[in-house]
Enzyme design. Structure first.
Site, PDB file in Angstrom:
ATOM      1  N   GLU A  41       0.733  -1.240   0.133  1.00  0.00           N
ATOM      2  CA  GLU A  41       0.125   0.043  -0.010  1.00  0.00           C
ATOM      3  C   GLU A  41       0.836   1.217  -0.035  1.00  0.00           C
ATOM      4  O   GLU A  41       1.859   1.241   0.978  1.00  0.00           O
ATOM      5  CB  GLU A  41      -0.877  -0.054   1.283  1.00  0.00           C
ATOM      6  N   LYS A 112      -9.326   2.451  -1.702  1.00  0.00           N
ATOM      7  CA  LYS A 112      -9.453   1.798  -0.502  1.00  0.00           C
ATOM      8  C   LYS A 112     -10.881   2.422   0.110  1.00  0.00           C
ATOM      9  O   LYS A 112     -11.236   3.413  -0.095  1.00  0.00           O
ATOM     10  CB  LYS A 112      -8.495   2.515   0.724  1.00  0.00           C
ATOM     11  N   TYR A 118      -7.798   5.601  13.538  1.00  0.00           N
ATOM     12  CA  TYR A 118      -7.473   5.601  15.138  1.00  0.00           C
ATOM     13  C   TYR A 118      -6.128   5.266  15.190  1.00  0.00           C
ATOM     14  O   TYR A 118      -5.224   5.232  14.473  1.00  0.00           O
ATOM     15  CB  TYR A 118      -8.366   4.292  15.510  1.00  0.00           C
ATOM     16  N   CYS A 148      -5.208  -3.126   2.610  1.00  0.00           N
ATOM     17  CA  CYS A 148      -5.243  -3.050   4.181  1.00  0.00           C
ATOM     18  C   CYS A 148      -6.408  -3.469   4.736  1.00  0.00           C
ATOM     19  O   CYS A 148      -7.197  -4.240   4.811  1.00  0.00           O
ATOM     20  CB  CYS A 148      -4.205  -2.071   4.600  1.00  0.00           C
ATOM     21  N   LEU A 299      25.453   7.499  29.515  1.00  0.00           N
ATOM     22  CA  LEU A 299      25.606   6.202  30.109  1.00  0.00           C
ATOM     23  C   LEU A 299      25.756   6.475  31.321  1.00  0.00           C
ATOM     24  O   LEU A 299      26.777   6.965  32.240  1.00  0.00           O
ATOM     25  CB  LEU A 299      26.748   5.363  29.473  1.00  0.00           C
ATOM     26  N   SER A 300      24.615   6.069  32.194  1.00  0.00           N
ATOM     27  CA  SER A 300      24.601   6.431  33.712  1.00  0.00           C
ATOM     28  C   SER A 300      25.021   5.102  34.618  1.00  0.00           C
ATOM     29  O   SER A 300      25.345   5.374  35.612  1.00  0.00           O
ATOM     30  CB  SER A 300      23.165   6.563  34.011  1.00  0.00           C
ATOM     31  N   GLY A 301      25.172   3.994  34.059  1.00  0.00           N
ATOM     32  CA  GLY A 301      25.297   2.789  34.770  1.00  0.00           C
ATOM     33  C   GLY A 301      24.149   2.181  35.076  1.00  0.00           C
ATOM     34  O   GLY A 301      23.917   1.111  35.587  1.00  0.00           O
ATOM     35  N   GLY A 302      22.939   2.665  34.846  1.00  0.00           N
ATOM     36  CA  GLY A 302      21.667   2.238  35.103  1.00  0.00           C
ATOM     37  C   GLY A 302      21.214   1.338  33.928  1.00  0.00           C
ATOM     38  O   GLY A 302      21.894   1.306  32.664  1.00  0.00           O
ATOM     39  N   ILE A 303      20.074   0.616  34.029  1.00  0.00           N
ATOM     40  CA  ILE A 303      19.778  -0.297  32.752  1.00  0.00           C
ATOM     41  C   ILE A 303      19.210   0.204  31.573  1.00  0.00           C
ATOM     42  O   ILE A 303      19.504  -0.226  30.716  1.00  0.00           O
ATOM     43  CB  ILE A 303      18.750  -1.351  33.460  1.00  0.00           C
ATOM     44  N   THR A 405      17.019   7.727  26.339  1.00  0.00           N
ATOM     45  CA  THR A 405      16.805   6.593  26.911  1.00  0.00           C
ATOM     46  C   THR A 405      15.866   6.626  27.957  1.00  0.00           C
ATOM     47  O   THR A 405      15.750   5.426  28.706  1.00  0.00           O
ATOM     48  CB  THR A 405      18.403   6.314  27.854  1.00  0.00           C
TER      49      THR A 405
END
Lengths: 549, 549
Positions: A41, A112, A118, A148, A299-303, A405
């Site tokens: 499409e 179509k 939505y 579609c 980069l903080s060291g956190g996940i 992040t």
């Protein structure tokens, strides 16, 4: 009749590259003996082209591209999707069309009828729905070609009052072809298969379905084009998250045959595996289609930043990822060490820039105003915003794009600093709840430790004041995420969520926080969408409202 | 029959305040002998409630409010607007409805048929269009009640294929009533009058039209409710930008009489006067409906921040405006003096915080990375972003909302710093071109000099490097704005704009800049909308696209 389905990665408004891709594919299909090659499409302009569709010149460029494509269709037919002018002065100015091209000319136009409007979809903003439905005869077969959503009205509580196939079936077609632009969400593949299978079975016809693949800013298209026989049995399923072309032959008894070994998926990927592959494609295409190569992040060291860093390494190559460690006096030793370990494990570039002298400069500049008022969120946010200024300066100097992040849980409750850690060109995990971020980390470490174990097991902290923990301000993430899913994805009321067993006070607090944070989310980067309800274009909320605040 | 039109200021999702307002108005109208009081479209929940409409609880709260309102309708009838569940399982789940309430009960329900879904409108996202049309009999008169857009299909190239009045007129109504939520743009009042007048004339019926007034975040509703006789002649026009209720009596010959002296506007306001009043209402309601009182902004000595400061002073009172002077080593002496003069003239609060030590701290922190690379946009943006961090710290400490001071011209071409001068809770002049900002300044100074003359006459500069001028990077604003109007408001192609006499190279550069800046505009604050095409929810563009870049 041999039909090629071409599942390709288009680029919005890049007519040259889209047209070249389509033409290359037509030539290849011809060499492989196909009678017909089917593209997705609106493939000519890319999906979603959004308000570019309101520019007459843009529509003319689609027409010009279609003419170039048509000239290639000698001894092979093709189906392409493009916006076309609505010839009726009443109604919207455009149709969302499919061209059936044969002998260098447009033999049939299908418009179509069911226009999704939505969540992330805005099709009724541009297109007039079709009310006329005709099959296309080609090489002794009669094709019911739809676009579609046209097949998505067989569900309970349907969104539309018409069903194009109910008209088309009366013309006795031999096969259904559906061209689509159906974006990824972790649960969408199974929904797609169920609805399309239901169509094949209901109309007793084989069905060939071709989808987009590739990401357009926040929307990731996952491919996974599908083929069903006339019993609704899934006959073939193309790979996900990658370009692919395959060939199918219609048999006279309503069946489908194909030459290559089936690519039918036996073991479906878990939600987390799908999200992982979706995010990789999302990052890769955002950079490639923007003409950028290099990412930067704090980069903080956190996940959260660890997971984003690992995803970016996979998507762009670790040599194209710059991780910046930005310690303050509140950063713990383990944070620095965890961040350094990740850099080592991943092999990305890194720099360290301490922020203490900068935050000191802000605080002394503000001393006359702040006088002896206690340390509070103002000073916390100065740290987060100082980091953002540093990262953006690196972007401006060296041409990086900053990766945001923030995760979905914190974006939901506003646990983040606007113009601080909420900055970035693209939000990688803004549609991934914190509990899923942990699962992603485990998945990233499936073969070897990339994300340090300590990053995964330590209690989450923003480290903006001494001994801070996320749980000082928020419920445990298991609880928080469960409530957020009920509210954001299922749109439950507080009463309904409380009835599920959550504490009254906690539920009311969480829903209030979500609604109070609309002004923050309004200004966040586009978020790679991996769920059925992501923040961003698919969730449109008033900012100055009173409901639940 | 005596009809009251109540032009009120609602608040999205604030059921208590909206319901109280409506009930107070019903009681007042009853005391004044009205038979019927008419409120605006979706008045019960406020407009636009956006995705709150997808929450079942929100719809139930609308229903509960309607019941409370109905209980007041004894010896008086009323028309209210609210979302209601669509009882047909096929189609969208809601209707955009008008209740005609009499004797404490809903006597008739009218559902909207033509659902605007362009620019800032998303109604087809939520509502199923009506296909049934019936007049309402009340006290010997037959009323053709429609909702806003239902009458907007008499234009050339109409957006819809149906016209509800064409059905209703066959039932021989005596009067048309239309309830609306029609947002302000500087040219919209005349368009509204023309289209509604055309309806009155075409159907040979008097027409009463009631609109919202008040701002909902970026959307400003200007009121200006209208009454026409059956020849299409404008009989009355309510005031703009303020709440108002007026009473009209239907005569037996299709005319309209009213008791109070006509409020019909003789001399229409200029675009700039309208924009001024719209922005004042926009600022006032943003603060009031958010529960805030105090604004803060950075005052550079330039015209943009000066105009925003003066507008905020008018909207909130100068005692509620904190202007912060944030000089750097590149700030000129006249900038500081001009800013100080404005503070004096306006009587607002002010502070001065020099940023040089902060930018020095950033630059020395980045010295290892930046080494001896030349001063460029990285250092320029550090200045702008340092100012933003300071202003946001003041917000966090004292509870101000930061006003964004970017104008539409610079927002268009990306001449601003993301997370720097592009910060703020609300953008006041983000829909006002630079050439219009100058006109606004002159209008603000109409009675006395508030904005210093030097601020108006000096050449615009960002003052982020020595002797910088806006025209170093951009065409003269007269040229730039003229091109932007053609591209953004009229959606012309570069070829069409060049044909109007602009230089080829300049046009291509401007259009390219506009498209390259989508990623910046995505993250800017909501912008008070005063034009037919503002940046924000009414202009939805791909970020990663290739068209015209």
């Amino acid at each position: 009749m041999k039909i090629a389905l071409a599942q390709l990665n288009y680029h919005i408004g890049n007519f040259e590259s889209n047209t070249n891709k389509i033409i290359t594919s037509i030539r290849e299909a011809k060499q492989n003996g196909a009678d017909l090659v089917v593209f997705a499409e609106l493939c000519v302009c890319g999906y979603p082209a959004r308000d570019f569709l309101e520019f007459n010149e843009f529509i003319s460029l689609c027409d010009a591209a279609a003419k170039k494509i048509a000239a290639e269709c000698i001894d092979i037919a093709c189906v392409i999707g493009l916006p076309t002018p609505n010839n009726n002065p009443e109604g919207k100015d455009l149709n969302n069309s499919a061209y059936f091209i044969e002998n260098g000319e447009v033999k049939a136009v299908v418009n179509k009828a069911l226009l999704p409007n939505y969540d992330i979809f805005d099709e009724y903003r541009y297109f007039e729905p079709s009310t006329q439905f005709n099959c296309i005869d080609f090489k002794g077969k009669r094709i019911a070609l739809t676009i579609c959503e046209d097949l998505w009205n067989t569900i309970e509580n349907p969104l539309y009052v018409t069903r194009p196939m109910d008209t088309l079936i009366k013309q006795n077609p031999d096969v259904m072809i559906n061209i689509a632009a159906s974006p990824f969400a972790y649960n969408h593949d199974e929904e797609r298969i169920a609805i399309l299978s239901d169509n094949a079975r209901r109309y007793n016809l084989p069905l060939l379905y071709v989808n987009h693949v590739g990401a357009q800013t926040e929307l990731i298209f996952d491919g996974g084009s599908l083929v069903f026989d006339n019993t609704g049995t899934l006959a073939d399923e193309m790979p996900y998250f990658t370009e692919h072309t395959a060939y199918y032959t219609l048999t006279d008894n309503g069946g489908i045959t194909f030459e290559h070994p089936t690519t039918l998926i036996v073991k479906r990927e878990s939600d987390i595996e799908q999200i992982y592959h979706g995010l990789i494609l999302g990052i890769r295409d955002y950079f490639y289609k923007s003409g950028f190569k290099q990412a930067i992040l704090g980069l903080s060291g956190g996940i959260d930043s660890a997971v984003v860093c690992a995803l970016a390494g996979e998507a762009l190559g670790p040599e194209n990822v710059m991780a910046v460690l930005l310690p303050s006096k509140f950063s713990s030793d383990h944070s620095l060490k965890d961040a350094e370990d990740l850099v080592k494990n991943l092999g990305c570039k890194s720099e360290t820039v301490a922020i203490e002298k900068i935050t000191d400069a802000f605080e002394s500049a503000l001393h006359p105003q702040f006088a002896n008022l206690p340390f509070n969120i103002a000073e916390e946010n100065i740290q987060s915003r100082s980091r953002a200024v540093l990262l953006m300066a690196m972007c401006n100097k060296f041409g990086y794009i900053l990766l945001n992040t923030s995760n979905k849980s914190e974006a939901a409750v506003g646990y983040g600093t606007l113009y601080g850690d909420m900055c970035g060109g693209i939000s990688v995990i803004g549609d991934v709840f914190k509990t899923q971020v942990f699962q992603l980390a485990r998945y990233i470490n499936r073969d070897r430790e990339i994300i340090p174990e300590n990053t995964i097991v330590k209690p989450p902290s923003a480290e903006l004041r001494p001994d801070q923990k996320d749980t000082d301000s928020l419920p445990e993430y298991d609880t928080l995420d469960a409530i957020l899913v009920q509210y954001i994805e299922h749109r439950c009321s507080s009463a309904e969520i409380i009835k599920q067993g959550f504490a009254d006070e906690v539920v009311r607090k969480v829903l209030r926080l979500v609604n109070l944070a609309e002004h923050k989310r309004y200004q966040t980067p586009p978020i790679l969408r991996v769920s059925p309800k992501a923040f961003g274009m698919g969730r449109r909320m008033p900012i100055v409202g009173k409901y639940l605040t």
